[in-house]
Design a protein around this motif. Structure first.
Motif, PDB file in Angstrom:
ATOM      1  N   ASP B  47       0.827  -1.213   0.000  1.00 16.40           N
ATOM      2  CA  ASP B  47       0.000   0.000   0.000  1.00 16.40           C
ATOM      3  C   ASP B  47       0.857   1.257   0.000  1.00 16.40           C
ATOM      4  N   ARG B  51       1.510   4.289  -2.781  1.00 17.14           N
ATOM      5  CA  ARG B  51       1.402   5.718  -2.505  1.00 17.14           C
ATOM      6  C   ARG B  51       2.643   6.466  -3.017  1.00 17.14           C
ATOM      7  N   SER B  56      -3.435   4.489  -8.106  1.00 17.60           N
ATOM      8  CA  SER B  56      -4.807   4.697  -7.639  1.00 17.60           C
ATOM      9  C   SER B  56      -5.167   3.707  -6.521  1.00 17.60           C
ATOM     10  N   ASN B  57      -6.103   4.109  -5.670  1.00 10.29           N
ATOM     11  CA  ASN B  57      -6.594   3.246  -4.597  1.00 10.29           C
ATOM     12  C   ASN B  57      -7.778   2.402  -5.036  1.00 10.29           C
ATOM     13  N   ASP B  58      -8.164   2.540  -6.298  1.00 10.94           N
ATOM     14  CA  ASP B  58      -9.386   1.905  -6.766  1.00 10.94           C
ATOM     15  C   ASP B  58      -9.054   0.725  -7.658  1.00 10.94           C
ATOM     16  N   PRO B  59      -9.457  -0.493  -7.399  1.00  7.25           N
ATOM     17  CA  PRO B  59     -10.239  -0.935  -6.237  1.00  7.25           C
ATOM     18  C   PRO B  59      -9.387  -1.096  -4.986  1.00  7.25           C
ATOM     19  N   SER B  60      -8.076  -1.371  -5.163  1.00  8.65           N
ATOM     20  CA  SER B  60      -7.189  -1.417  -4.001  1.00  8.65           C
ATOM     21  C   SER B  60      -5.772  -1.227  -4.511  1.00  8.65           C
ATOM     22  N   TYR B  63      -4.083  -4.464  -5.693  1.00  6.05           N
ATOM     23  CA  TYR B  63      -4.567  -4.961  -6.973  1.00  6.05           C
ATOM     24  C   TYR B  63      -3.906  -4.206  -8.114  1.00  6.05           C
ATOM     25  N   ASN B  64      -3.768  -2.889  -7.935  1.00  2.41           N
ATOM     26  CA  ASN B  64      -3.160  -2.089  -8.997  1.00  2.41           C
ATOM     27  C   ASN B  64      -1.677  -2.405  -9.171  1.00  2.41           C
TER      28      ASN B  64
END
Lengths: 236, 219
Positions: B47, B51, B56-60, B63-64
């Motif tokens: 995570d 950053r 992107s944080n979408d969906p997580s 995952y990205n």
């Protein structure tokens, strides 16, 4: 010489026994891990072979018993070292003593804990970080002149401690690495020998009383790492 | 729960999520922690790396990273930190933080995602394998949010195949549904005789894996 017998396949190396220059020899051959990237794999392998050889010879000069080093062969990812035909792991020793020797269990284990604590302390004084201190990575062999019979293996007074498997070892003077090394040992001892909750404390006592050099810093590092583990929130 | 879904008998469990990274094995009425992270959890590492790269944080974020890593080609050697059966990840993060500007001149973000995954997952597989050798187990159960990562599953699969061991994984319906897991553990405890009035029940978020006395296994 090259009559290899497969002894064991470990997590990252195959162990063979053979006769090298007339001596019983253990060959540790690291094999390729296909799950990891080839660059990562070869750099990990080379680095660990170097560190392993370095730490074994450093232990020797510090008076800590380890297998003698015979040959390092980078091309085949092999280390040739002394093979102890007569030995028992500390793990099995503890289990056996508990099983067959109910009466003086505790005094046996106390003596053993003292030897382990002092040996680990000696390694740390010489900046040798073992990296994988477990009761399976310590052997007991009969002392010179002691006859080998069944009772030999149940009495610590007959046995010498030999440190093995320096596959994750390295040389470092920092107190943090020493603290973590102790933490690894604590975790291994308490999870494997959970019927003797006091064993690690006994080892640590011996570690502390053997020498005071840098002791405060190392112990505070240990407590720091312990706290990181134990206080970690178990959410998510 | 994992044993119920996968029918694994007595596996080494790799539990990897945003909050935890643990190697767990059962012994004498407790799930004991043989190895774990000594600083941050692997999911947290992913995570925070996302950053740094501003993914992107979408969906997580995880995952990205996984998707970006599939396009990565060039491997960068990162700090590799295994101590016995423990690991740590903050060294990798600070390395990336310090050098990010320079690294991006030579590597694409995809390359860095790829290198990060290859490195941290290799560490996880290594300690899992070491725990298997230590405990003499030939089963692995992969659980937790990061356990959904296909690359991690694939690497674990290769390791298991080479050892002649079996890999069990649950899919994301069970991997991340803590409610079901708690309910199932409660049912097992109830069946083995635990009784309690509803008004006496409380919530402890910080229960550690090895705090729980396992009353429902007799092996």
């Amino acid at each position: 010489m090259e009559e290899l017998k497969m002894l064991k396949q470990g997590a990252e190396a195959k162990l063979f026994t053979c006769n090298y220059l007339g001596k019983p020899t253990l060959i540790k051959e690291r094999f390729v891990k296909t799950y990891r990237h080839p660059d990562l794999d070869s750099s990990i392998t080379t680095e660990r072979i170097k560190n392993e050889a370095r730490c074994i010879s450093r232990c020797k000069s510090a008076g800590i018993k380890t297998p003698n080093l015979y040959l390092v062969d980078f091309d085949r990812s092999r280390i040739y070292m002394e093979y102890f035909t007569n030995s028992i792991t500390v793990k099995d020793f503890i289990i056996n003593v508990v099983k067959k020797h109910a009466s003086d269990n505790f005094s046996q284990l106390n003596v053993l804990a003292k030897i382990i604590g002092e040996t680990v302390r000696k390694m740390h004084i010489n900046d040798i970080i073992h990296g994988d201190l477990t009761s399976s990575n310590m052997l007991l062999i009969p002392k010179v002149g002691i006859l080998d019979n069944d009772s030999t293996w149940l009495n610590i007074a007959n046995l010498d401690l030999v440190m093995i498997d320096f596959g994750l070892s390295f040389i470092d003077g920092s107190t943090e690495d020493k603290g973590v090394d102790l933490y690894v040992l604590e975790r291994a001892i308490t999870s494997t020998h959970n019927d003797f909750p006091d064993l690690f404390n006994k080892i640590l006592e011996a570690y502390k009383s053997y020498s005071k050099d840098n002791l405060k810093e190392i112990i505070s590092q240990l407590e720091d790492v312990q706290a990181r583990g134990r206080k970690r929130t178990m959410v998510g | 729960m994992g044993r119920l879904i996968t029918k694994a008998n007595n596996p080494i469990v790799l539990y990897v999520s945003g909050g935890n990274t643990q190697i767990i094995a059962y012994s004498r009425q407790r799930y004991r922690i043989f190895g774990e992270t000594i600083d941050i959890a692997v999911g947290n590492c992913l995570d925070r790396f996302a950053r740094i790269l501003k993914l992107s944080n979408d969906p997580s974020p995880g995952y990205n990273i996984e998707q970006a890593a599939k396009k990565g080609k060039k491997y960068l050697r990162l700090p590799y930190c295994v101590k016995g059966m423990d690991v740590n990840f903050s060294g990798i993060l600070s390395y990336m933080e310090d050098k990010m500007e320079d690294l991006l001149k030579e590597y694409t973000p995809e390359d860095l995602c790829y290198s990060l995954q290859e490195t941290v997952f290799a560490m996880l597989i290594e300690i899992t394998e070491r725990a298997m050798a230590h405990c003499g187990s030939d089963e692995v159960l992969l659980v937790g949010g990061v356990g959904c990562n296909e690359r991690l599953q694939k690497m674990m699969g290769i390791m298991c195949a080479e050892r002649g061991s079996k890999l069990y994984a649950t899919d994301e319906r069970f991997c991340i549904d803590n409610g079901v897991m708690i309910a199932h553990a409660g049912m097992l405890a109830y069946k083995s005789g635990t009784r309690m009035d509803f008004k006496d029940t409380t919530i402890t978020q910080r229960y550690r894996t090895d705090d729980v006395l396992v009353t429902w296994r007799d092996d």
